[in-house]
Design an enzyme around this catalytic site. Structure first.
Site, PDB file in Angstrom:
ATOM      1  N   SER A   3       3.124 -19.313 -27.395  1.00 44.64           N
ATOM      2  CA  SER A   3       3.480 -19.499 -28.807  1.00 44.64           C
ATOM      3  C   SER A   3       3.628 -20.985 -29.125  1.00 44.64           C
ATOM      4  CB  SER A   3       4.799 -18.787 -29.117  1.00 44.64           C
ATOM      5  OG  SER A   3       4.690 -17.412 -28.871  1.00 44.64           O
ATOM      6  N   HIS A  46       8.794 -21.615 -34.467  1.00 50.36           N
ATOM      7  CA  HIS A  46       8.681 -20.449 -33.585  1.00 50.36           C
ATOM      8  C   HIS A  46       9.557 -19.293 -34.074  1.00 50.36           C
ATOM      9  CE1 HIS A  46       9.960 -18.301 -29.790  1.00 50.36           C
ATOM     10  NE2 HIS A  46       8.658 -18.255 -29.644  1.00 50.36           N
TER      11      HIS A  46
END
Lengths: 215, 215
Positions: free
Chosen positions: A15, A43
């Site tokens: 990610s 995130h």
């Protein structure tokens, strides 16, 4: 589904790689002392606005990391933010997490003084932990009360994380806090504009906590 | 600062008025059965993307309200989401809030079965509360495991709130869940795309909870 990444740590690493790649594609370069904090806010929200919204006073992230290494407690304005801060990391560092918003004494003080729980909670913070890291993800009134106590000299945070979310008084309260922190040379990380929230407050704390374990 | 609005309920009402006004200005009309849920997601994030991201299966919000009125428990995939769900409203309705993610037995089961805590937690949900309202704001793996158990018939949610946030497996897991819920006629509220999170999961639950107190 990308089955190469099916452990929590593998997913997180991938990610962060995607976030950095998309920042590069947008032509956004993050300051080295801020990059991990900004990436973690993105995130947590999948919202790249935080690459522009988050403002750091000079050295604010480093000051926060140093404070955490010294075991400075973190005080939040919601139990949600508190429970989002990595407990294991805090335990290893000896960092305690506090939130007095649901405290019956705070509710009583608010009623007795004809004020809000947010204001009564900040008064309690100033008594119990005047030099803590304060992470505000919800209540602009908490920020405004903090400003009053900082000007009065009874509250001197190691770091202010000022990221309440909302539509009324939020933008103004964050601008007031940033201006005051610059004046008083109090380290601050502020999400300018309307956006923010408990998850963002917790994400910023976690980015700083994780940095204490590097090197 | 707008000092007309300095009580929490006054600020919330004014915030919702601003949100609706800006939606009107954008030419966005919300479905009547979804409007309060969407506005509360925007209220929690200051992110108008939720006016487009949130997808409801037919009658999903009404089904959630009916389930809450019947005292159906809410199960979440983070303690953060759990602590963001209005405790007082739940107590009045007799609705319990559960999160097994930090449960030692779940951690043990995950280790014993070589899986993640999210998967082990879903297995526990299916045992303890197979017909609950499930609000997933974080773990796409929880959604995928839910899909398996729903296809196997061991999990039949009163409502699925599928709003994990992130960059890996998140988009796909939400698409898979929405497709399955349409097929099985399970009510679902899904945040399409990358966005979502624990605050959004809690906000959707709260919007449904507050609707039970109307009329």
């Amino acid at each position: 589904m990308n089955l190469t990444f099916h452990t929590p740590s593998g997913i997180e690493g991938e990610s962060m790689r995607i976030i950095q790649q998309e920042l590069d594609e947008m032509g956004i370069t993050l300051e080295p002392d801020c990059a991990d904090v900004v990436r973690r806010a993105i995130h947590t929200t999948a919202d790249f606005d935080y690459a522009k919204n988050l403002v750091f006073t000079p050295g604010a992230a480093a000051a926060g990391v140093a404070a955490l290494r010294a075991g400075t407690p973190i005080v939040t304005d919601t139990n949600m933010a508190r429970s989002g801060i990595n407990q294991r990391a805090c335990t290893q560092l000896g960092v305690e997490r506090f939130c007095y918003m649901a405290d019956p004494e705070v509710a009583q003080a608010a009623q007795a003084n004809g004020t809000t729980r947010a204001v009564a909670a900040v008064d309690r913070w100033a008594e119990e932990h005047p030099n803590a890291i304060f992470a505000v993800g919800n209540a602009p009134t908490a920020l405004l009360r903090m400003c009053e106590l900082m000007e009065a000299g009874t509250l001197r945070p190691a770091l202010v994380i000022a990221v309440p979310v909302g539509f009324v008084n939020v933008v103004e309260s964050k601008e007031a806090m940033l201006e005051l922190c610059n004046k008083l040379e109090v380290p601050a990380i502020v999400a300018m504009g309307r956006k923010g929230g408990s998850t963002v407050a917790a994400a910023i704390c976690n980015a700083l906590l994780y940095r204490t374990f590097e090197r």
